[in-house]
Write an enzyme that holds these catalytic residues in place. Sequence first.
Site, PDB file in Angstrom:
ATOM      1  N   GLU A 304       0.793  -1.229   0.000  1.00 50.54           N
ATOM      2  CA  GLU A 304       0.000   0.000   0.000  1.00 50.54           C
ATOM      3  C   GLU A 304       0.831   1.287   0.000  1.00 50.54           C
ATOM      4  OE1 GLU A 304      -3.023  -0.272   3.087  1.00 50.54           O
ATOM      5  OE2 GLU A 304      -4.173  -1.679   1.877  1.00 50.54           O
ATOM      6  N   GLU A 409      -5.678  -8.386   0.322  1.00 48.40           N
ATOM      7  CA  GLU A 409      -6.443  -8.041   1.521  1.00 48.40           C
ATOM      8  C   GLU A 409      -7.908  -7.822   1.170  1.00 48.40           C
ATOM      9  OE1 GLU A 409      -4.833  -4.808   3.810  1.00 48.40           O
ATOM     10  OE2 GLU A 409      -2.770  -5.505   3.590  1.00 48.40           O
TER      11      GLU A 409
END
Length: 693
Positions: A304, A409
């Site tokens: 991320e 995720e």
Amino acid sequence: MGPDGKRLPAVPHKKRWWILGGVAVLLAVLVVAIAVPVTTLLDDKDNNTTKSPDGTVEPGTGPGGKVLTSGGDGTKIRMDNGTIFTYSNPFGGTWSSDLTDNSARAQNYTPALNATWDYAKNRILGVNLGGWLVLEPFIVPNLFEPYENTSSPILDEYGLSQKWQSEGQLEQKMRQHYDTFITEYDFALIAGAGLNWVRLPLGYWAIETMANEPYLPKVSWEYFLKAIQWARKYGLRIELDLHAMPGSVNNYNHGGKSGVLNFLNSAAGMQAAQRGLNYIRVITEYISQPEIANVVPIFGIINEPNTGLGIGVENLKRFYSEVYQEVRNITGTGAGKGPIIALSDGFAGLNNYQGFLSQADRVAWDQHAYVAFTPPFPDRTGLTQTACNYYGSSTDGYFVQNGLTIAGEWSLATNDCGLYLNGVGLGFRYENSDQADKSHPQYFGSCVPFDDWANYDNSTKAAMKQGALAQMDALRNFFFWTWKIGDSLRTGKPVNPNWSYLLGIQQGWMPTNPQKESNGFCASYQKQNSSASITWTGFTSWSSTFSDYMTGAASTYNPQTQTFAWPPTSMSTGIASNSNVGSTPVSAIPSYTATGTPLSAGTPTVSASISGEATPTLNPWANNSKAAPAYAAINGCGYYMDIFNVQNSDNVGQWPCAGSAPSKRSPQPMPTPVASPNPGPAAPASTPAPRRR
Ligand SMILES: *[C@@H]1O[C@H](CO)[C@@H](O)[C@H](O)[C@H]1NC(C)=O
Ligand SMILES: *[C@@H]1O[C@H](CO)[C@@H](O)[C@H](O)[C@H]1NC(C)=O
Ligand SMILES: *[C@@H]1O[C@H](CO)[C@@H](O)[C@H](O)[C@H]1NC(C)=O
Ligand SMILES: *[C@@H]1O[C@H](CO)[C@@H](O)[C@H](O)[C@H]1NC(C)=O
Ligand SMILES: *[C@@H]1O[C@H](CO)[C@@H](O)[C@H](O)[C@H]1NC(C)=O
Ligand SMILES: *[C@@H]1O[C@H](CO)[C@@H](O)[C@H](O)[C@H]1NC(C)=O
Ligand SMILES: *[C@@H]1O[C@H](CO)[C@@H](O)[C@H](O)[C@H]1NC(C)=O
Ligand SMILES: *[C@@H]1O[C@H](CO)[C@@H](O)[C@H](O)[C@H]1NC(C)=O
């Protein structure tokens, strides 16, 4: 049989046992075929006794007292901490404690570790081991709660490490957490739950820290090595996820330090990225060894990175191009040579990466699928619809356009309620109390009722399960975030129920046969419920194959890394709320030079407390002759930048040797700290951005 041909010593018998986790099975239909992995743990304190009181088979042994080193459902296993349990795996999975072979398989539908994983045919059914080797307040709340009402609440692992260090307890407390939060037993439960991969977040401090960086160095590496052996034992594969980088990549607490984004951003942006390249090299060298490669086939090299908040897509691509060359330089190209490289979309969406590295050898893409952080929030059925209609069709497109795509995720959350979910003390968008994101000033309701999972009714559980199955079907290859949420001091129980897979199987809202139940779920849901308007019912654009580049079967590769060449030419030097590359010339930003002593992860030792189990003798390097120089300080520029505390552009150009050509090189990174005022707990960025949590 031990690898050295010795039999394992007789295993002491059970003294007392207890049940871990009862199960509320939701749908009676499912009960028949699927046993949830409720497993008995046997305490092993009395190690003088060698016979069971009832005279039957000794724990850990087969007929005739032969010590078992492999088996399947119903066999007794001794864990590396000495405790014995009965393995529950209703899917035909097998285990093997002989760490010199890779014969274990997690389920009968999953290839054994020594067989080929076919990324087009086999589905990755995985969970993250979040909160273990990289701490997150919402996953391990009880580590953060003791400080929450003090004058300086602790926001992240950075602050907690400082605190524990000041108490002289850093290593002891961190080991206590590492030793208990995830153990070998979790790996056994994961395989028994029908899952076949884990994604393992690791912080760069597993390799080294430099002055002023408070993280506990090197110790988490030991636990990473344990994880490899536990995965090997139960036939699970690992996607290693380098979750936290020097300087923090996203300004969220899980990047290492909350409120900081100094990786490829700020005056520290180059040094942070260059150190990141060092660590990616060390890890790649390690996991490419033949003894490890089958267990760790995928390396997610960053998590991320926040392109929307300073890094920018262009510079991220430049970094990815360099990483690609670095990794493939180590072992060469083609299947089996080095890991699949998983790259994050950096919150920009995978459409932004189409064509990029498209003819590169085995690049996979990591998408994170969360609806919880963006109002308006879906209701229960809305999650199922979004999963099928949006994630299904976009993933179908990514398979064609980008190649192998993995949802690294996702969760069941439909809103951002939950203890510390957005961060310690930050509040919630749902209640319009979020301190960090004021972009949707609307009150949706109170967060209070959501955590009361012990009183969820059947229809809530049914909705949660539907949301789970829809996402599993739509994402196809997935890692739920996360396997386990720890207890809160408030309740003595886990919180944030929509984020815990383990709680879900114990309480009956997670599928007990994730592969079978999720296959084709969207199509059958459409048939069941026409008013749900399901428009995606399966992969139709994707032809169920990946091109030769994506599988390592091509004869040549043309990654076109020069299109986005390293290093960047300019960079942002403050947290900028746009996805463009900032305008500070990189020549004005201090850099290291790639001439330092090659780094290594140290002498790898795999602790195997059971005598007779293998301790593989591994080198830190897959190939010693590939141990390339590390980025290190330029000699004569004895700067060390306090990489988490440089935040504004004032520093650019003031550092010695910014932009100057190195003449002599120092062999080591220079750990001389430059005095920099500690800004204290950093305020969260006020800029709205796509945030995980
Ligand atoms: C909820 O489901 C459980 C397990 O199937 C069942 O025993 C129970 O009766 C159900 N409760 C209601 C209110 O339907
Ligand atoms: C071994 O690990 C299991 C599972 O985490 C735990 O329940 C047990 O107490 C541990 N045994 C010892 C002796 O520490
Ligand atoms: C995997 O290992 C087992 C045990 O050593 C062996 O019997 C089996 O043939 C191996 N399978 C492959 C595909 O190599
Ligand atoms: C901190 O304060 C909150 C709100 O009053 C309370 O719910 C919580 O239990 C307190 N935490 C601790 C560790 O006392
Ligand atoms: C990879 O190898 C090529 C050819 O030896 C070399 O030019 C390049 O600098 C290397 N790149 C990295 C990042 O190691
Ligand atoms: C958890 O999931 C259920 C079912 O989708 C949903 O109703 C609830 O709002 C979710 N809670 C949170 C906090 O996301
Ligand atoms: C069918 O879908 C509609 C629209 O999403 C929803 O309101 C309804 O609850 C669903 N019915 C069932 C039985 O799931
Ligand atoms: C190690 O690297 C050297 C230099 O590139 C190469 O000649 C050798 O074949 C490599 N060895 C292995 C086992 O890959």
